[in-house]
Design a protein around this motif. Structure first.
Motif, PDB file in Angstrom:
ATOM      1  N   ILE A 138     -33.628  55.939 -19.596  1.00 54.34           N
ATOM      2  CA  ILE A 138     -33.796  54.523 -19.231  1.00 54.34           C
ATOM      3  C   ILE A 138     -34.487  53.779 -20.366  1.00 54.34           C
ATOM      4  O   ILE A 138     -34.060  52.694 -20.782  1.00 54.34           O
ATOM      5  CB  ILE A 138     -34.621  54.373 -17.931  1.00 54.34           C
ATOM      6  CG1 ILE A 138     -33.914  55.052 -16.759  1.00 54.34           C
ATOM      7  CG2 ILE A 138     -34.858  52.890 -17.622  1.00 54.34           C
ATOM      8  CD1 ILE A 138     -34.713  55.036 -15.467  1.00 54.34           C
ATOM      9  N   VAL A 139     -35.560  54.381 -20.869  1.00 58.34           N
ATOM     10  CA  VAL A 139     -36.319  53.771 -21.971  1.00 58.34           C
ATOM     11  C   VAL A 139     -35.448  53.650 -23.213  1.00 58.34           C
ATOM     12  O   VAL A 139     -35.413  52.590 -23.865  1.00 58.34           O
ATOM     13  CB  VAL A 139     -37.584  54.598 -22.279  1.00 58.34           C
ATOM     14  CG1 VAL A 139     -38.320  54.011 -23.483  1.00 58.34           C
ATOM     15  CG2 VAL A 139     -38.502  54.636 -21.067  1.00 58.34           C
ATOM     16  N   LEU A 140     -34.715  54.715 -23.545  1.00 61.58           N
ATOM     17  CA  LEU A 140     -33.859  54.690 -24.730  1.00 61.58           C
ATOM     18  C   LEU A 140     -32.750  53.655 -24.591  1.00 61.58           C
ATOM     19  O   LEU A 140     -32.412  52.956 -25.547  1.00 61.58           O
ATOM     20  CB  LEU A 140     -33.259  56.076 -24.978  1.00 61.58           C
ATOM     21  CG  LEU A 140     -34.152  57.073 -25.721  1.00 61.58           C
ATOM     22  CD1 LEU A 140     -33.500  58.444 -25.770  1.00 61.58           C
ATOM     23  CD2 LEU A 140     -34.454  56.583 -27.129  1.00 61.58           C
ATOM     24  N   GLY A 141     -32.170  53.559 -23.398  1.00 61.25           N
ATOM     25  CA  GLY A 141     -31.123  52.558 -23.176  1.00 61.25           C
ATOM     26  C   GLY A 141     -31.636  51.155 -23.410  1.00 61.25           C
ATOM     27  O   GLY A 141     -30.955  50.319 -24.022  1.00 61.25           O
ATOM     28  N   PHE A 142     -32.856  50.888 -22.954  1.00 63.45           N
ATOM     29  CA  PHE A 142     -33.473  49.575 -23.166  1.00 63.45           C
ATOM     30  C   PHE A 142     -33.731  49.325 -24.646  1.00 63.45           C
ATOM     31  O   PHE A 142     -33.467  48.233 -25.160  1.00 63.45           O
ATOM     32  CB  PHE A 142     -34.782  49.478 -22.375  1.00 63.45           C
ATOM     33  CG  PHE A 142     -35.539  48.208 -22.609  1.00 63.45           C
ATOM     34  CD1 PHE A 142     -35.109  47.009 -22.056  1.00 63.45           C
ATOM     35  CD2 PHE A 142     -36.677  48.199 -23.403  1.00 63.45           C
ATOM     36  CE1 PHE A 142     -35.800  45.829 -22.282  1.00 63.45           C
ATOM     37  CE2 PHE A 142     -37.374  47.024 -23.640  1.00 63.45           C
ATOM     38  CZ  PHE A 142     -36.929  45.831 -23.068  1.00 63.45           C
ATOM     39  N   ILE A 143     -34.228  50.361 -25.339  1.00 68.13           N
ATOM     40  CA  ILE A 143     -34.520  50.209 -26.768  1.00 68.13           C
ATOM     41  C   ILE A 143     -33.237  49.967 -27.558  1.00 68.13           C
ATOM     42  O   ILE A 143     -33.224  49.184 -28.515  1.00 68.13           O
ATOM     43  CB  ILE A 143     -35.268  51.452 -27.314  1.00 68.13           C
ATOM     44  CG1 ILE A 143     -36.639  51.576 -26.655  1.00 68.13           C
ATOM     45  CG2 ILE A 143     -35.446  51.349 -28.830  1.00 68.13           C
ATOM     46  CD1 ILE A 143     -37.408  52.828 -27.056  1.00 68.13           C
ATOM     47  N   PHE A 144     -32.138  50.624 -27.172  1.00 64.88           N
ATOM     48  CA  PHE A 144     -30.851  50.409 -27.840  1.00 64.88           C
ATOM     49  C   PHE A 144     -30.494  48.915 -27.860  1.00 64.88           C
ATOM     50  O   PHE A 144     -30.162  48.349 -28.898  1.00 64.88           O
ATOM     51  CB  PHE A 144     -29.746  51.187 -27.120  1.00 64.88           C
ATOM     52  CG  PHE A 144     -29.513  52.575 -27.652  1.00 64.88           C
ATOM     53  CD1 PHE A 144     -30.580  53.416 -27.939  1.00 64.88           C
ATOM     54  CD2 PHE A 144     -28.238  53.063 -27.849  1.00 64.88           C
ATOM     55  CE1 PHE A 144     -30.385  54.700 -28.418  1.00 64.88           C
ATOM     56  CE2 PHE A 144     -28.016  54.342 -28.334  1.00 64.88           C
ATOM     57  CZ  PHE A 144     -29.093  55.169 -28.620  1.00 64.88           C
ATOM     58  N   ILE A 145     -30.550  48.288 -26.679  1.00 67.13           N
ATOM     59  CA  ILE A 145     -30.207  46.869 -26.574  1.00 67.13           C
ATOM     60  C   ILE A 145     -31.234  46.007 -27.297  1.00 67.13           C
ATOM     61  O   ILE A 145     -30.899  45.044 -27.998  1.00 67.13           O
ATOM     62  CB  ILE A 145     -30.105  46.447 -25.094  1.00 67.13           C
ATOM     63  CG1 ILE A 145     -28.762  46.902 -24.511  1.00 67.13           C
ATOM     64  CG2 ILE A 145     -30.234  44.947 -24.930  1.00 67.13           C
ATOM     65  CD1 ILE A 145     -27.551  46.166 -25.054  1.00 67.13           C
ATOM     66  N   LEU A 146     -32.504  46.336 -27.131  1.00 68.97           N
ATOM     67  CA  LEU A 146     -33.574  45.552 -27.756  1.00 68.97           C
ATOM     68  C   LEU A 146     -33.434  45.547 -29.268  1.00 68.97           C
ATOM     69  O   LEU A 146     -33.523  44.489 -29.913  1.00 68.97           O
ATOM     70  CB  LEU A 146     -34.930  46.135 -27.355  1.00 68.97           C
ATOM     71  CG  LEU A 146     -36.166  45.448 -27.951  1.00 68.97           C
ATOM     72  CD1 LEU A 146     -36.254  44.002 -27.473  1.00 68.97           C
ATOM     73  CD2 LEU A 146     -37.441  46.213 -27.574  1.00 68.97           C
TER      74      LEU A 146
END
Length: 289
Positions: free
Chosen positions: A66-74
């Protein structure tokens, strides 16, 4: 080494695809989001074990994705802002120089080798990344008020690679690599769709078939770039610092030569010096194994 080679080819194809986006006026933001959807689907298709979607929450790595997915977009959005405010060269340098973070992490946390040949190769690789990415003879300049954006891109990109290594080592079983990768992309897609919804509410959304096709062309190699990179990190004969250095520098070389061949890109003297240093750095790091 075959997985590392395949990761390099897949990642280089991604960079070439981005250049085609500019040529055909593709909406990069939309294509990126569709790409995450396609990459997630690719991972679910590649996973051969019986699986219910609800079972994904039971994996130890679930919350990390979840955290990595958010960082990808960010990071994607921060790269766009960095390009607008500081130029594409600054964004490229910040992204590629971030390889220093997982390299240092591997050396400190996993006590990876620090032979003199390898350290010289790593230092030379960082110089090569900078010189190959610069597109003007005068180098790059960043206004003080805009420094935060490339700094965040640098840190965020480094966190992604470091987290992949950490989770692969501690939580991800070999058979779970496809579903692990798919879940990261799935959450990136979810967060990306939220941005599309926000754009639609503002009345500025216009989805086209061209952007969807572009996302498909990007999504498949994107999935495999992560899948093969994780497989390469599992190689008992290669330190993660070695994998990340060879991977990043080789991607830079392949994409640069592709730009020369297919897009007639002109290089300045600094770029050619950077290419020579990049080749030497790969040889030094490789022979230090």
């Amino acid at each position: 080494m075959i997985y590392l080679l395949l990761s390099i080819l897949a990642s280089s194809w991604i960079l070439i695809t981005f250049k085609l986006f500019a040529k055909y006026n593709v909406d990069t933001k939309q294509a990126i989001i569709f790409n995450y959807v396609v990459a997630a689907i690719s991972g679910f298709v590649a996973y051969t074990e019986p699986l219910e979607i609800s079972d994904i929450t039971k994996f130890n790595w679930f919350y990390g994705t979840i955290v990595l997915g958010f960082i990808f977009i960010l990071i994607f959005n921060l790269m766009a802002i960095t390009t607008q405010k500081n130029g594409i060269s600054v964004a490229a340098v910040a992204t590629k120089m971030s390889v220093a973070i997982p390299v240092v992490f591997g050396i400190i946390v996993y006590k990876e080798s620090t032979g003199s040949l390898k350290m010289v190769g790593i230092f030379m690789a960082l110089i090569a990344v900078y010189m190959t990415s610069i597109k003007t003879a005068g180098g790059i300049s960043i206004k003080k008020e805009n420094l935060i954006y490339p700094l965040l891109v640098f840190i965020g990109s480094g966190i992604i690679d470091t987290s992949l290594k950490f989770m692969e080592t501690n939580y991800v079983a070999k058979m779970d690599i496809p579903i692990f990768s798919a879940t990261i992309f799935g959450f990136a897609a979810v967060f990306g769709i939220f941005t599309l919804v926000y754009t639609a509410i503002k009345g500025a959304l216009r989805i086209t078939i061209k952007n969807i096709i572009a996302g498909i062309c990007l999504g498949i190699p994107n999935y495999f770039s992560i899948y093969f990179l994780i497989q390469a990190l599992r190689n008992d004969h290669l330190d993660s610092s070695t994998v990340f250095i060879i991977n990043n520098v080789a991607i830079l070389l392949v994409s640069t030569f592709a730009s020369i061949l297919f897009f007639k890109e002109k290089l300045i003297l600094k770029n050619w010096i950077g290419i020579i240093l990049a080749i030497i750095s790969i040889l030094l790091v490789t022979f230090s194994i």
